[in-house]
Design a protein around this motif. Structure first.
Motif, PDB file in Angstrom:
ATOM      1  N   MET A 114      26.552  42.061  41.757  1.00 38.53           N
ATOM      2  CA  MET A 114      27.278  40.817  41.871  1.00 38.53           C
ATOM      3  C   MET A 114      28.671  40.993  41.278  1.00 38.53           C
ATOM      4  SD  MET A 114      26.397  37.055  40.378  1.00 38.53           S
ATOM      5  CE  MET A 114      25.505  36.447  41.774  1.00 38.53           C
ATOM      6  N   ASP A 115      29.640  40.359  41.883  1.00 40.04           N
ATOM      7  CA  ASP A 115      31.022  40.443  41.417  1.00 40.04           C
ATOM      8  C   ASP A 115      31.178  39.793  40.049  1.00 40.04           C
ATOM      9  OD1 ASP A 115      31.816  41.628  43.777  1.00 40.04           O
ATOM     10  OD2 ASP A 115      32.336  39.733  44.726  1.00 40.04           O
ATOM     11  N   ARG A 116      32.150  40.311  39.313  1.00 37.67           N
ATOM     12  CA  ARG A 116      32.505  39.734  38.020  1.00 37.67           C
ATOM     13  C   ARG A 116      34.021  39.710  37.924  1.00 37.67           C
ATOM     14  NH1 ARG A 116      27.455  41.290  34.851  1.00 37.67           N
ATOM     15  NH2 ARG A 116      27.404  39.403  33.609  1.00 37.67           N
ATOM     16  N   ILE A 117      34.528  38.723  37.228  1.00 33.52           N
ATOM     17  CA  ILE A 117      35.957  38.639  36.968  1.00 33.52           C
ATOM     18  C   ILE A 117      36.196  39.239  35.595  1.00 33.52           C
ATOM     19  CG2 ILE A 117      37.885  37.068  36.582  1.00 33.52           C
ATOM     20  CD1 ILE A 117      36.609  35.247  38.680  1.00 33.52           C
ATOM     21  N   PRO A 118      37.096  40.221  35.487  1.00 33.50           N
ATOM     22  CA  PRO A 118      37.344  40.865  34.202  1.00 33.50           C
ATOM     23  C   PRO A 118      37.939  39.894  33.187  1.00 33.50           C
ATOM     24  CG  PRO A 118      38.512  42.010  35.978  1.00 33.50           C
ATOM     25  CD  PRO A 118      37.884  40.799  36.557  1.00 33.50           C
ATOM     26  N   ILE A 119      37.512  40.036  31.951  1.00 33.57           N
ATOM     27  CA  ILE A 119      38.043  39.256  30.842  1.00 33.57           C
ATOM     28  C   ILE A 119      38.700  40.253  29.891  1.00 33.57           C
ATOM     29  CG2 ILE A 119      37.495  37.742  28.901  1.00 33.57           C
ATOM     30  CD1 ILE A 119      35.024  36.817  30.543  1.00 33.57           C
ATOM     31  N   LEU A 120      40.007  40.142  29.755  1.00 33.27           N
ATOM     32  CA  LEU A 120      40.759  41.067  28.914  1.00 33.27           C
ATOM     33  C   LEU A 120      40.984  40.449  27.545  1.00 33.27           C
ATOM     34  CD1 LEU A 120      43.454  42.083  31.533  1.00 33.27           C
ATOM     35  CD2 LEU A 120      41.328  43.277  30.985  1.00 33.27           C
ATOM     36  N   ARG A 121      40.892  41.271  26.525  1.00 33.58           N
ATOM     37  CA  ARG A 121      41.136  40.815  25.163  1.00 33.58           C
ATOM     38  C   ARG A 121      42.501  41.317  24.715  1.00 33.58           C
ATOM     39  NH1 ARG A 121      38.041  42.725  19.793  1.00 33.58           N
ATOM     40  NH2 ARG A 121      39.063  41.300  18.351  1.00 33.58           N
ATOM     41  N   MET A 122      43.308  40.384  24.220  1.00 35.10           N
ATOM     42  CA  MET A 122      44.635  40.725  23.703  1.00 35.10           C
ATOM     43  C   MET A 122      44.731  40.103  22.312  1.00 35.10           C
ATOM     44  SD  MET A 122      46.922  40.133  27.117  1.00 35.10           S
ATOM     45  CE  MET A 122      48.394  40.751  26.348  1.00 35.10           C
ATOM     46  N   GLY A 123      44.372  40.877  21.303  1.00 32.96           N
ATOM     47  CA  GLY A 123      44.347  40.350  19.943  1.00 32.96           C
ATOM     48  C   GLY A 123      43.279  39.278  19.829  1.00 32.96           C
ATOM     49  N   ASP A 124      43.691  38.076  19.405  1.00 25.44           N
ATOM     50  CA  ASP A 124      42.762  36.961  19.236  1.00 25.44           C
ATOM     51  C   ASP A 124      42.613  36.122  20.504  1.00 25.44           C
ATOM     52  OD1 ASP A 124      42.316  37.631  16.597  1.00 25.44           O
ATOM     53  OD2 ASP A 124      43.823  36.255  15.822  1.00 25.44           O
ATOM     54  N   PHE A 125      43.167  36.587  21.616  1.00 28.20           N
ATOM     55  CA  PHE A 125      43.173  35.801  22.836  1.00 28.20           C
ATOM     56  C   PHE A 125      42.469  36.542  23.965  1.00 28.20           C
ATOM     57  CE2 PHE A 125      46.683  34.539  20.235  1.00 28.20           C
ATOM     58  CZ  PHE A 125      46.619  33.156  20.267  1.00 28.20           C
ATOM     59  N   LEU A 126      41.963  35.767  24.919  1.00 20.74           N
ATOM     60  CA  LEU A 126      41.334  36.320  26.112  1.00 20.74           C
ATOM     61  C   LEU A 126      42.172  35.937  27.318  1.00 20.74           C
ATOM     62  CD1 LEU A 126      37.611  35.402  25.368  1.00 20.74           C
ATOM     63  CD2 LEU A 126      38.769  37.569  24.934  1.00 20.74           C
ATOM     64  N   LEU A 127      42.292  36.857  28.259  1.00 21.38           N
ATOM     65  CA  LEU A 127      43.077  36.642  29.477  1.00 21.38           C
ATOM     66  C   LEU A 127      42.186  36.877  30.681  1.00 21.38           C
ATOM     67  CD1 LEU A 127      45.758  36.290  31.029  1.00 21.38           C
ATOM     68  CD2 LEU A 127      46.128  38.743  30.719  1.00 21.38           C
ATOM     69  N   ILE A 128      42.165  35.879  31.568  1.00 22.74           N
ATOM     70  CA  ILE A 128      41.410  35.978  32.808  1.00 22.74           C
ATOM     71  C   ILE A 128      42.387  35.758  33.949  1.00 22.74           C
ATOM     72  CG2 ILE A 128      39.563  34.993  34.210  1.00 22.74           C
ATOM     73  CD1 ILE A 128      39.508  34.223  30.621  1.00 22.74           C
ATOM     74  N   THR A 129      42.479  36.724  34.846  1.00 25.18           N
ATOM     75  CA  THR A 129      43.315  36.581  36.034  1.00 25.18           C
ATOM     76  C   THR A 129      42.388  36.612  37.233  1.00 25.18           C
ATOM     77  OG1 THR A 129      45.155  37.702  34.964  1.00 25.18           O
ATOM     78  CG2 THR A 129      45.220  37.569  37.343  1.00 25.18           C
ATOM     79  N   ILE A 130      42.299  35.485  37.911  1.00 23.75           N
ATOM     80  CA  ILE A 130      41.410  35.373  39.069  1.00 23.75           C
ATOM     81  C   ILE A 130      42.203  35.773  40.307  1.00 23.75           C
ATOM     82  CG2 ILE A 130      39.941  33.846  40.420  1.00 23.75           C
ATOM     83  CD1 ILE A 130      39.709  32.108  37.846  1.00 23.75           C
ATOM     84  N   GLN A 131      41.842  36.926  40.881  1.00 26.91           N
ATOM     85  CA  GLN A 131      42.576  37.446  42.033  1.00 26.91           C
ATOM     86  C   GLN A 131      41.682  37.622  43.245  1.00 26.91           C
ATOM     87  OE1 GLN A 131      44.946  40.838  41.055  1.00 26.91           O
ATOM     88  NE2 GLN A 131      45.890  39.826  39.317  1.00 26.91           N
ATOM     89  N   VAL A 132      40.530  36.987  43.211  1.00 23.85           N
ATOM     90  CA  VAL A 132      39.608  37.026  44.346  1.00 23.85           C
ATOM     91  C   VAL A 132      39.276  35.585  44.722  1.00 23.85           C
ATOM     92  CG1 VAL A 132      38.596  39.242  43.702  1.00 23.85           C
ATOM     93  CG2 VAL A 132      37.581  37.138  42.836  1.00 23.85           C
ATOM     94  N   ASP A 133      38.774  35.405  45.932  1.00 25.60           N
ATOM     95  CA  ASP A 133      38.344  34.070  46.331  1.00 25.60           C
ATOM     96  C   ASP A 133      37.147  33.662  45.467  1.00 25.60           C
ATOM     97  OD1 ASP A 133      40.255  33.721  48.303  1.00 25.60           O
ATOM     98  OD2 ASP A 133      38.991  34.623  49.855  1.00 25.60           O
TER      99      ASP A 133
END
Length: 77
Positions: A1-20
């Motif tokens: 199953m597809d997953r959207i990557p969750i990136l950690r940048m210090g104390d913050f999380l970044l999610i970039t949704i680039q798929v439908d």
């Protein structure tokens, strides 16, 4: 199953949704992000939806729910 990557940048999380987004993917993201906020004690979450062509009512509610869960876990969205 597809997953959207969750990136950690210090104390913050970044999610970039680039798929439908589809319903199952949104539910998976909600679970994954909740776990990541708890695991990393994230102070903030940035969800980039600029690549989405359309956000239907279900996806909109899921993003709002994710934001609410993040606040409960003491992370700002």
């Amino acid at each position: 199953m597809d997953r959207i990557p969750i990136l950690r940048m210090g104390d913050f999380l970044l999610i970039t949704i680039q798929v439908d987004m589809h319903d199952q993917l949104a539910l998976r993201l909600q679970d994954d992000l909740t776990q990541a906020i708890d695991k990393h004690s994230a102070k903030g979450v940035l969800i980039d939806i600029s690549a989405l062509e359309m956000v239907d009512s279900f996806i909109g509610r899921m993003i709002a729910d994710i934001s609410g869960m993040a606040r409960i876990l003491d992370a700002k969205t």
